[in-house]
Scaffold this motif. Structure first.
Motif, PDB file in Angstrom:
ATOM      1  N   ILE A 181       1.005  -1.009  -0.121  1.00 47.51           N
ATOM      2  CA  ILE A 181      -0.060   0.071   0.070  1.00 47.51           C
ATOM      3  C   ILE A 181       1.106   0.889  -0.076  1.00 47.51           C
ATOM      4  O   ILE A 181       2.039   1.486   0.542  1.00 47.51           O
ATOM      5  CB  ILE A 181      -0.837  -0.281   0.859  1.00 47.51           C
ATOM      6  CG1 ILE A 181      -1.109  -1.301   1.751  1.00 47.51           C
ATOM      7  CG2 ILE A 181      -1.640   1.279   0.761  1.00 47.51           C
ATOM      8  CD1 ILE A 181      -2.873  -1.370   0.338  1.00 47.51           C
ATOM      9  N   LEU A 182       0.898   2.057  -0.911  1.00 42.65           N
ATOM     10  CA  LEU A 182       0.489   3.410  -0.698  1.00 42.65           C
ATOM     11  C   LEU A 182      -0.114   4.657  -0.657  1.00 42.65           C
ATOM     12  O   LEU A 182      -0.957   4.935  -0.716  1.00 42.65           O
ATOM     13  CB  LEU A 182       1.321   3.690  -2.055  1.00 42.65           C
ATOM     14  CG  LEU A 182       2.081   5.323  -2.118  1.00 42.65           C
ATOM     15  CD1 LEU A 182       3.547   5.410  -1.583  1.00 42.65           C
ATOM     16  CD2 LEU A 182       1.979   6.369  -3.572  1.00 42.65           C
ATOM     17  N   LEU A 183       0.212   4.621   1.354  1.00 40.28           N
ATOM     18  CA  LEU A 183      -0.884   5.561   1.667  1.00 40.28           C
ATOM     19  C   LEU A 183      -0.181   7.173   1.525  1.00 40.28           C
ATOM     20  O   LEU A 183       0.908   7.304   2.066  1.00 40.28           O
ATOM     21  CB  LEU A 183      -0.375   5.415   3.598  1.00 40.28           C
ATOM     22  CG  LEU A 183      -1.298   5.688   4.056  1.00 40.28           C
ATOM     23  CD1 LEU A 183      -3.236   5.998   4.962  1.00 40.28           C
ATOM     24  CD2 LEU A 183      -0.444   5.878   5.965  1.00 40.28           C
ATOM     25  N   VAL A 184      -1.223   8.006   1.367  1.00 46.23           N
ATOM     26  CA  VAL A 184      -0.306   9.704   0.744  1.00 46.23           C
ATOM     27  C   VAL A 184      -1.507  10.891   1.790  1.00 46.23           C
ATOM     28  O   VAL A 184      -2.667   9.695   2.375  1.00 46.23           O
ATOM     29  CB  VAL A 184      -0.641   9.737  -0.872  1.00 46.23           C
ATOM     30  CG1 VAL A 184      -0.065   8.358  -1.633  1.00 46.23           C
ATOM     31  CG2 VAL A 184      -2.655   9.003  -1.399  1.00 46.23           C
ATOM     32  N   ASP A 185      -0.302  11.584   1.913  1.00 42.92           N
ATOM     33  CA  ASP A 185      -1.619  12.833   2.727  1.00 42.92           C
ATOM     34  C   ASP A 185      -0.738  14.320   2.260  1.00 42.92           C
ATOM     35  O   ASP A 185       0.048  14.161   1.586  1.00 42.92           O
ATOM     36  CB  ASP A 185      -1.433  12.691   4.276  1.00 42.92           C
ATOM     37  CG  ASP A 185      -2.681  13.285   5.015  1.00 42.92           C
ATOM     38  OD1 ASP A 185      -2.493  14.486   4.407  1.00 42.92           O
ATOM     39  OD2 ASP A 185      -2.501  13.052   6.425  1.00 42.92           O
ATOM     40  N   ASP A 186      -1.231  14.896   2.441  1.00 44.05           N
ATOM     41  CA  ASP A 186      -0.519  16.570   1.779  1.00 44.05           C
ATOM     42  C   ASP A 186       0.267  16.698   2.801  1.00 44.05           C
ATOM     43  O   ASP A 186       1.542  17.248   2.943  1.00 44.05           O
ATOM     44  CB  ASP A 186      -1.896  17.476   2.054  1.00 44.05           C
ATOM     45  CG  ASP A 186      -2.656  17.538   3.780  1.00 44.05           C
ATOM     46  OD1 ASP A 186      -2.980  16.861   4.325  1.00 44.05           O
ATOM     47  OD2 ASP A 186      -3.677  18.355   3.421  1.00 44.05           O
ATOM     48  N   ILE A 187       0.489  16.337   4.003  1.00 44.38           N
ATOM     49  CA  ILE A 187       1.732  16.491   5.388  1.00 44.38           C
ATOM     50  C   ILE A 187       1.510  15.552   5.735  1.00 44.38           C
ATOM     51  O   ILE A 187       1.097  15.372   6.673  1.00 44.38           O
ATOM     52  CB  ILE A 187       0.869  18.034   6.093  1.00 44.38           C
ATOM     53  CG1 ILE A 187      -0.116  18.997   5.047  1.00 44.38           C
ATOM     54  CG2 ILE A 187       2.069  18.338   6.805  1.00 44.38           C
ATOM     55  CD1 ILE A 187      -0.355  20.349   5.942  1.00 44.38           C
ATOM     56  N   PHE A 188       2.650  15.754   6.404  1.00 46.75           N
ATOM     57  CA  PHE A 188       3.837  14.488   7.489  1.00 46.75           C
ATOM     58  C   PHE A 188       4.430  15.873   8.561  1.00 46.75           C
ATOM     59  O   PHE A 188       5.351  16.637   7.559  1.00 46.75           O
ATOM     60  CB  PHE A 188       5.088  13.842   6.485  1.00 46.75           C
ATOM     61  CG  PHE A 188       4.914  13.177   7.730  1.00 46.75           C
ATOM     62  CD1 PHE A 188       4.719  11.181   7.882  1.00 46.75           C
ATOM     63  CD2 PHE A 188       5.986  13.774   8.539  1.00 46.75           C
ATOM     64  CE1 PHE A 188       5.811  10.248   8.584  1.00 46.75           C
ATOM     65  CE2 PHE A 188       6.839  12.204   9.605  1.00 46.75           C
ATOM     66  CZ  PHE A 188       6.365  11.199   9.669  1.00 46.75           C
ATOM     67  N   THR A 189       3.461  15.393   9.214  1.00 43.11           N
ATOM     68  CA  THR A 189       3.726  16.599  10.504  1.00 43.11           C
ATOM     69  C   THR A 189       4.641  14.921  11.630  1.00 43.11           C
ATOM     70  O   THR A 189       5.842  15.383  11.765  1.00 43.11           O
ATOM     71  CB  THR A 189       2.885  17.629  11.528  1.00 43.11           C
ATOM     72  OG1 THR A 189       2.293  18.048  10.358  1.00 43.11           O
ATOM     73  CG2 THR A 189       3.437  18.196  12.329  1.00 43.11           C
ATOM     74  N   THR A 190       4.376  15.180  12.412  1.00 37.68           N
ATOM     75  CA  THR A 190       4.555  14.202  13.852  1.00 37.68           C
ATOM     76  C   THR A 190       4.933  12.528  13.581  1.00 37.68           C
ATOM     77  O   THR A 190       4.791  11.245  13.493  1.00 37.68           O
ATOM     78  CB  THR A 190       4.097  14.319  14.793  1.00 37.68           C
ATOM     79  OG1 THR A 190       3.146  13.760  14.556  1.00 37.68           O
ATOM     80  CG2 THR A 190       4.549  15.409  15.427  1.00 37.68           C
ATOM     81  N   GLY A 191       3.818  11.763  12.107  1.00 34.78           N
ATOM     82  CA  GLY A 191       3.657  11.294  11.417  1.00 34.78           C
ATOM     83  C   GLY A 191       2.565   9.980  12.012  1.00 34.78           C
ATOM     84  O   GLY A 191       2.715   8.824  11.788  1.00 34.78           O
ATOM     85  N   THR A 192       1.799  10.628  13.250  1.00 34.60           N
ATOM     86  CA  THR A 192       0.619  10.415  14.200  1.00 34.60           C
ATOM     87  C   THR A 192      -0.311   9.743  13.303  1.00 34.60           C
ATOM     88  O   THR A 192      -0.585   8.764  13.508  1.00 34.60           O
ATOM     89  CB  THR A 192       0.368  10.915  15.642  1.00 34.60           C
ATOM     90  OG1 THR A 192       0.320  12.372  14.461  1.00 34.60           O
ATOM     91  CG2 THR A 192       1.432  10.824  16.138  1.00 34.60           C
ATOM     92  N   THR A 193      -0.868  10.317  12.202  1.00 37.07           N
ATOM     93  CA  THR A 193      -2.274  10.099  11.515  1.00 37.07           C
ATOM     94  C   THR A 193      -1.585   8.434  10.707  1.00 37.07           C
ATOM     95  O   THR A 193      -2.635   8.252  10.526  1.00 37.07           O
ATOM     96  CB  THR A 193      -2.759  11.372  10.781  1.00 37.07           C
ATOM     97  OG1 THR A 193      -2.686  12.481  11.795  1.00 37.07           O
ATOM     98  CG2 THR A 193      -3.644  10.960  10.272  1.00 37.07           C
ATOM     99  N   MET A 194      -0.517   8.908   9.838  1.00 43.54           N
ATOM    100  CA  MET A 194       0.108   8.405   9.007  1.00 43.54           C
ATOM    101  C   MET A 194      -0.827   6.678   9.808  1.00 43.54           C
ATOM    102  O   MET A 194      -0.634   6.088   9.400  1.00 43.54           O
ATOM    103  CB  MET A 194       1.082   8.515   8.461  1.00 43.54           C
ATOM    104  CG  MET A 194       0.971   9.405   6.996  1.00 43.54           C
ATOM    105  SD  MET A 194       2.168   9.318   5.927  1.00 43.54           S
ATOM    106  CE  MET A 194       1.532   9.672   4.471  1.00 43.54           C
ATOM    107  N   ASN A 195       0.900   6.960  11.226  1.00 40.79           N
ATOM    108  CA  ASN A 195       0.294   6.132  11.997  1.00 40.79           C
ATOM    109  C   ASN A 195      -0.184   5.085  11.884  1.00 40.79           C
ATOM    110  O   ASN A 195      -0.025   3.508  12.266  1.00 40.79           O
ATOM    111  CB  ASN A 195       1.667   5.960  12.743  1.00 40.79           C
ATOM    112  CG  ASN A 195       2.713   4.843  13.256  1.00 40.79           C
ATOM    113  OD1 ASN A 195       3.628   4.246  12.606  1.00 40.79           O
ATOM    114  ND2 ASN A 195       2.558   4.734  15.122  1.00 40.79           N
ATOM    115  N   GLU A 196      -1.032   5.266  12.524  1.00 44.49           N
ATOM    116  CA  GLU A 196      -2.622   4.934  12.580  1.00 44.49           C
ATOM    117  C   GLU A 196      -3.231   4.605  11.660  1.00 44.49           C
ATOM    118  O   GLU A 196      -3.662   3.024  11.692  1.00 44.49           O
ATOM    119  CB  GLU A 196      -3.684   6.400  13.518  1.00 44.49           C
ATOM    120  CG  GLU A 196      -4.819   5.261  14.176  1.00 44.49           C
ATOM    121  CD  GLU A 196      -4.080   4.759  15.572  1.00 44.49           C
ATOM    122  OE1 GLU A 196      -5.324   3.852  15.881  1.00 44.49           O
ATOM    123  OE2 GLU A 196      -3.121   4.465  16.110  1.00 44.49           O
ATOM    124  N   CYS A 197      -3.124   5.105  10.311  1.00 43.16           N
ATOM    125  CA  CYS A 197      -3.746   4.227   9.166  1.00 43.16           C
ATOM    126  C   CYS A 197      -3.222   3.411   8.939  1.00 43.16           C
ATOM    127  O   CYS A 197      -2.976   2.071   8.568  1.00 43.16           O
ATOM    128  CB  CYS A 197      -3.623   5.156   8.368  1.00 43.16           C
ATOM    129  SG  CYS A 197      -4.546   6.852   8.430  1.00 43.16           S
TER     130      CYS A 197
END
Length: 219
Positions: A181-197
């Motif tokens: 999977i390539l998980l995409v988002d506009d901004i990476f700040t601390t990574g908590t959102t992407m990590n939870e996803c």
């Protein structure tokens, strides 16, 4: 042919310009070299330093500053959907997509239903989906956000982790099972959102999850 004629007609009516300084450029979405130089900083992030454990890797294209910061903020807070083409164009500039691995499915970080209704669009989809389709990669809204969370930028790292915990659910497990999977988002700040996803995607059977964001202030 019709598309090319239509695009040529639009270029005559609305000559393509850099979204930051308004200098004339060659194609719609393009940045001038001066404004691009101020933000362009493609890199792989050091996930261990952020306490991000579920993502296998994460890449960003730009520093979250100058023109890219303005465009993302305008898309998120001022309904500036039309800026999406300029952020999509940045994706076309990246030359190291082989580092992402063999991507099977592209999954966007979702908005809450309330925020989606208010904004009218998910800015991540507006930015990334045209690029995904141009590369003939499968796009799937395989995640939903179960609850409206507080804006992450307002919180400490500990508060962000608590805020986002349990916020996501996989709706299409058959699509992510055994996939890269390539998980995409506009901004990476601390990574908590992407990590939870990434956690819930892997719990649903994803083989590998790599992140890609347009911008970050992190290294």
């Amino acid at each position: 042919m019709l598309k090319s004629l239509w695009e040529a007609f639009l270029d005559l009516l609305f000559p393509p310009r850099c979204p930051v300084c308004r200098t004339l450029v060659d194609q719609q979405g393009e940045w001038c070299s001066s404004c691009l130089t101020l933000v362009w900083a493609p890199r792989e992030l050091e996930l261990a330093s952020h306490g991000v454990t579920a993502l296998d890797a994460c890449f960003v294209l730009c520093d979250y500053t100058a023109g890219v910061q303005k465009l993302i903020r305008d898309m998120k807070f001022r309904k500036g959907r039309w800026y999406g083409c300029h952020l999509t164009w940045l994706l076309s500039c990246y030359q190291n997509y082989h580092r992402l691995g063999s991507v099977n499915v592209i999954v966007p970080v979702p908005l809450s239903p309330e925020r989606l209704k208010d904004r009218g669009y998910n800015q991540t989809e507006v930015i990334f989906r045209p690029w995904a389709e141009s590369r003939q990669l499968l796009w799937c809204d395989a995640l939903i956000r179960l609850k409206a969370t507080l804006p992450q930028w307002e919180l400490t790292i500990a508060e962000r982790r608590k805020n986002i915990k349990g916020a996501f659910q996989v709706t299409r497990p058959e699509v992510v099972q055994d996939k890269q999977i390539l998980l995409v988002d506009d901004i990476f700040t601390t990574g908590t959102t992407m990590n939870e996803c990434a956690k819930v995607l892997k719990k649903a059977g994803a083989k590998r999850v790599v992140g890609l964001a347009i911008a970050s202030g992190s290294q």
